[in-house]
Design a protein around this motif. Sequence first.
Motif: not given
Length: 264
Positions: A150-157
């Motif tokens: 899936x898509x990794x959350x936006x807040x993950x660097x």
Amino acid sequence: MIRKSPFKFFVLTLLLIALDQGVKLAVHFYMAPGFAGQIKLIGDWLKLHYVLNPGMAFGMQLGYEYGKLLLSVFRLFAMVGIGYYLVHLAHRGAPDGLLWAMSMILAGAVGNVIDSTFYGVFLNNAPYGSPTPWFHGQVIDMIFVDLWEGFIPEWVPVWGGQYYSTPIFNIADSCIFIGVCLILFFQRRFFGEQHIENSMLPATPDANEAAVLPAAEFMGEEQTEKLSSDEPAVQSSDDLPSASATPTSTESESVLPNEHKRSE
């Protein structure tokens, strides 16, 4: 230290290389790439999924023109170095567990070197625009442990917002991974045994020091006592004649005529 033969460990390496190459060739000739040819093995989480990997293990790659060539050359040197180190460890009597782990790592390195070196020529799978098919072959991956995607959350660097899927790998990658994990998990046992064995070995004696070592260092107490009892008794200084003692009458008579001749 017991010197061991590395033969049986190289046999394991050859067997794993043969297994790795056999599975890769079977996947290449009998499976369709991508989701079209995907085969479920255990439920929805363990699958065979044919993909080509132009880079490193687990789908990673170097993102510049000669990255693949440098990676292939590095793999060649690593393969030779691991093989030499395996022989060195065997000759030093390293634990079998460490040697088995090293043979697995060597098998994984050789398996991927074969792909990178020859597949671009014999299987014609070098990426488009490669300067040469030699050393630019793509590694065949097929083991897909589909735990999450899936898509990794936006807040993950760095990786935030990107699509992620569990890496697809092959048997060679598995051998390297398992071998490294075995060494990390059992490093105290593997290298601790080597340290104990090496500490029990005597240091190489110097020739001059060996010449003056006492006999008791090499013989038991009984042999030493027997040797001392067989030696003749040495006279003490009290039993020896003194240098200043008065000469006997015989000695004085032999000296007097000479003295008489001198006086004449």
